[in-house]
Design a protein around this motif. Structure first.
Motif, PDB file in Angstrom:
ATOM      1  N   PRO A 167     -35.636   2.968 -73.618  1.00  0.00           N
ATOM      2  CA  PRO A 167     -37.199   3.506 -73.247  1.00  0.00           C
ATOM      3  C   PRO A 167     -37.533   2.461 -71.696  1.00  0.00           C
ATOM      4  CG  PRO A 167     -37.058   2.339 -75.426  1.00  0.00           C
ATOM      5  CD  PRO A 167     -35.438   1.812 -74.640  1.00  0.00           C
ATOM      6  N   PRO A 168     -38.900   3.756 -71.471  1.00  0.00           N
ATOM      7  CA  PRO A 168     -39.110   3.135 -69.906  1.00  0.00           C
ATOM      8  C   PRO A 168     -40.240   2.284 -70.542  1.00  0.00           C
ATOM      9  CG  PRO A 168     -39.938   5.687 -70.634  1.00  0.00           C
ATOM     10  CD  PRO A 168     -38.650   5.266 -71.487  1.00  0.00           C
ATOM     11  N   ASP A 169     -40.944   2.125 -71.695  1.00  0.00           N
ATOM     12  CA  ASP A 169     -41.459   1.261 -71.937  1.00  0.00           C
ATOM     13  C   ASP A 169     -40.800  -0.037 -72.471  1.00  0.00           C
ATOM     14  OD1 ASP A 169     -40.922   1.858 -74.345  1.00  0.00           O
ATOM     15  OD2 ASP A 169     -42.874   2.525 -75.208  1.00  0.00           O
ATOM     16  N   ASP A 170     -39.471  -0.459 -72.941  1.00  0.00           N
ATOM     17  CA  ASP A 170     -39.023  -1.145 -72.943  1.00  0.00           C
ATOM     18  C   ASP A 170     -39.150  -2.736 -72.262  1.00  0.00           C
ATOM     19  OD1 ASP A 170     -36.773  -2.885 -74.602  1.00  0.00           O
ATOM     20  OD2 ASP A 170     -35.385  -1.823 -73.373  1.00  0.00           O
ATOM     21  N   PRO A 171     -39.771  -3.368 -73.646  1.00  0.00           N
ATOM     22  CA  PRO A 171     -40.131  -5.011 -73.445  1.00  0.00           C
ATOM     23  C   PRO A 171     -38.973  -6.063 -72.638  1.00  0.00           C
ATOM     24  CG  PRO A 171     -40.070  -5.178 -75.120  1.00  0.00           C
ATOM     25  CD  PRO A 171     -39.874  -2.672 -74.918  1.00  0.00           C
TER      26      PRO A 171
ATOM     27  N   ALA B 144     -31.279 -12.018 -69.373  1.00  0.00           N
ATOM     28  CA  ALA B 144     -32.469 -10.546 -70.225  1.00  0.00           C
ATOM     29  C   ALA B 144     -33.515 -11.450 -70.473  1.00  0.00           C
ATOM     30  CB  ALA B 144     -31.802 -10.195 -72.015  1.00  0.00           C
ATOM     31  N   TYR B 145     -34.802 -10.561 -70.193  1.00  0.00           N
ATOM     32  CA  TYR B 145     -36.251 -11.004 -70.365  1.00  0.00           C
ATOM     33  C   TYR B 145     -37.113 -11.162 -71.094  1.00  0.00           C
ATOM     34  CZ  TYR B 145     -33.804 -13.642 -65.726  1.00  0.00           C
ATOM     35  OH  TYR B 145     -33.374 -14.117 -64.967  1.00  0.00           O
ATOM     36  N   ARG B 146     -37.859 -11.092 -71.866  1.00  0.00           N
ATOM     37  CA  ARG B 146     -38.976 -10.864 -72.315  1.00  0.00           C
ATOM     38  C   ARG B 146     -40.193 -11.210 -71.938  1.00  0.00           C
ATOM     39  NH1 ARG B 146     -37.456 -10.347 -78.181  1.00  0.00           N
ATOM     40  NH2 ARG B 146     -36.600  -8.052 -77.990  1.00  0.00           N
TER      41      ARG B 146
ATOM     42  N   GLN C 122     -39.695 -14.709 -70.375  1.00  0.00           N
ATOM     43  CA  GLN C 122     -38.911 -15.336 -70.865  1.00  0.00           C
ATOM     44  C   GLN C 122     -36.850 -14.819 -70.691  1.00  0.00           C
ATOM     45  OE1 GLN C 122     -40.037 -18.497 -70.773  1.00  0.00           O
ATOM     46  NE2 GLN C 122     -41.310 -17.808 -69.934  1.00  0.00           N
ATOM     47  N   PRO C 123     -36.379 -15.296 -71.022  1.00  0.00           N
ATOM     48  CA  PRO C 123     -35.108 -15.529 -70.758  1.00  0.00           C
ATOM     49  C   PRO C 123     -35.077 -15.388 -72.637  1.00  0.00           C
ATOM     50  CG  PRO C 123     -35.170 -17.812 -70.240  1.00  0.00           C
ATOM     51  CD  PRO C 123     -35.965 -17.139 -69.703  1.00  0.00           C
TER      52      PRO C 123
ATOM     53  N   ASP D 268     -31.957 -11.024 -80.065  1.00  0.00           N
ATOM     54  CA  ASP D 268     -32.124 -10.159 -81.548  1.00  0.00           C
ATOM     55  C   ASP D 268     -31.169  -9.008 -81.054  1.00  0.00           C
ATOM     56  OD1 ASP D 268     -34.009  -9.108 -79.454  1.00  0.00           O
ATOM     57  OD2 ASP D 268     -35.468 -10.122 -80.654  1.00  0.00           O
ATOM     58  N   ALA D 269     -31.292  -7.836 -82.095  1.00  0.00           N
ATOM     59  CA  ALA D 269     -30.254  -6.576 -81.736  1.00  0.00           C
ATOM     60  C   ALA D 269     -30.460  -6.063 -80.481  1.00  0.00           C
ATOM     61  CB  ALA D 269     -30.481  -5.901 -82.784  1.00  0.00           C
ATOM     62  N   GLY D 270     -32.597  -5.955 -80.378  1.00  0.00           N
ATOM     63  CA  GLY D 270     -32.684  -5.560 -79.359  1.00  0.00           C
ATOM     64  C   GLY D 270     -32.737  -5.797 -78.117  1.00  0.00           C
ATOM     65  N   VAL D 271     -32.397  -7.158 -78.022  1.00  0.00           N
ATOM     66  CA  VAL D 271     -32.045  -7.432 -76.260  1.00  0.00           C
ATOM     67  C   VAL D 271     -30.210  -7.818 -76.067  1.00  0.00           C
ATOM     68  CG1 VAL D 271     -31.231 -10.075 -75.460  1.00  0.00           C
ATOM     69  CG2 VAL D 271     -33.971  -9.944 -77.201  1.00  0.00           C
ATOM     70  N   GLY D 272     -29.425  -6.820 -77.465  1.00  0.00           N
ATOM     71  CA  GLY D 272     -28.648  -7.189 -76.959  1.00  0.00           C
ATOM     72  C   GLY D 272     -27.879  -5.888 -76.539  1.00  0.00           C
ATOM     73  N   GLU D 273     -28.558  -5.269 -77.298  1.00  0.00           N
ATOM     74  CA  GLU D 273     -28.633  -3.719 -77.114  1.00  0.00           C
ATOM     75  C   GLU D 273     -28.698  -3.265 -75.285  1.00  0.00           C
ATOM     76  OE1 GLU D 273     -30.398  -1.278 -79.664  1.00  0.00           O
ATOM     77  OE2 GLU D 273     -29.571  -1.101 -81.011  1.00  0.00           O
ATOM     78  N   ALA D 274     -30.055  -4.162 -75.146  1.00  0.00           N
ATOM     79  CA  ALA D 274     -30.632  -3.810 -73.976  1.00  0.00           C
ATOM     80  C   ALA D 274     -29.172  -4.827 -72.460  1.00  0.00           C
ATOM     81  CB  ALA D 274     -31.817  -4.341 -73.401  1.00  0.00           C
ATOM     82  N   LEU D 275     -28.605  -5.920 -73.188  1.00  0.00           N
ATOM     83  CA  LEU D 275     -27.827  -6.376 -72.044  1.00  0.00           C
ATOM     84  C   LEU D 275     -26.882  -5.384 -72.309  1.00  0.00           C
ATOM     85  CD1 LEU D 275     -28.031  -9.649 -73.459  1.00  0.00           C
ATOM     86  CD2 LEU D 275     -27.997  -8.809 -71.099  1.00  0.00           C
TER      87      LEU D 275
END
Length: 237
Positions: free
Chosen positions: A99-103, A154-156, A159-160, A182-189
């Motif tokens: 999503p365009p607003d993905d953190p 990946a950064y949120r 922060q890495p 977490d799973a959200g970071v994994g999917e983004a990667l």
């Protein structure tokens, strides 16, 4: 012959390993100082009858490493006695745009950022103490294979929170070494890695949380430590 999932893992990790060895249809990768399972395992064929398992054990231990083996499937091959330590799933990932607003923001970084990349990867797996050794080991192979691999971080909130190593394969690629907070970071990667090529072969955690439309053709891979059985034949158990 090795199952295709194991051959895929070897194709990814062999250029990164220190030692490679074949014996009776099995293939061993060893990389002292690195805690990545696939870089320190003997990959076994479905029929271990032609593999001298005692030789495998002695050879691992002679390098100062535990006798870790990997095999495919829900059942332990006949003649193999092991203590299972981990299981993963190897398959294909069909990426989709976030999503365009993905953190979570994923960026490709250069080899000058290898230490930070290794730090993020090891932190995601709860083993931050291994980061220095991993970065030191990967530096040479990645330089030698320039263009064949890409480092993603990946950064949120700046922060890495994760890292992934992508390998180019023709029109596609593979991502068998990665870690996420977490799973959200994994999917983004994984989605970012999938965008680098037409197809993405990937190693996923062993649980079913990752089942969904993005995952296809999954094969379970198990890792275990050989259990010596005194008095039995060493070939195939």
């Amino acid at each position: 012959m090795l199952p295709s999932a194991l051959a895929d893992l070897i194709g990814f990790h062999a250029p990164l390993s220190v030692v490679q060895r074949g014996q009776g249809g099995a293939v061993t990768l060893l990389t002292p100082g690195v805690n990545v399972l696939a870089l320190n395992a003997t990959f076994l064929p479905g029929d271990v009858g032609g593999v001298d398992l005692r030789d495998v054990q002695d050879w691992h231990e002679g390098q100062g490493l535990p006798p870790l083996v990997a095999w495919v499937g829900g059942e332990v091959p006949a003649g193999l006695k092991v203590q299972e330590v981990a299981r993963v799933r190897v398959g294909d990932w069909a990426g989709e745009a976030g999503p365009p607003d993905d953190p979570v923001v994923v960026e490709q970084v250069g080899r000058l950022h290898l230490s930070a990349w290794a730090g993020a990867l090891c932190a995601a797996h709860g083993t931050p103490g291994w980061a220095e050794g991993l970065a030191r080991q990967l530096a040479g192979p990645l330089e030698a294979a320039a263009g064949a691999f890409a480092l993603l971080m990946a950064y949120r909130d700046g922060q890495p929170v994760g890292a992934l190593l992508w390998q180019a394969r023709g029109a596609g690629g593979a991502a068998h070494l990665w870690g996420a907070a977490d799973a959200g970071v994994g999917e983004a990667l994984l989605n970012a890695a999938a965008a680098l090529g037409a197809d993405l072969a990937v190693t996923l955690p062993g649980d079913a949380r990752w089942d969904g439309p993005s995952v296809r053709a999954v094969t379970e891979v198990r890792y275990g430590l050989l259990i010596p059985v005194p008095g039995e034949a060493t070939r195939g158990g």
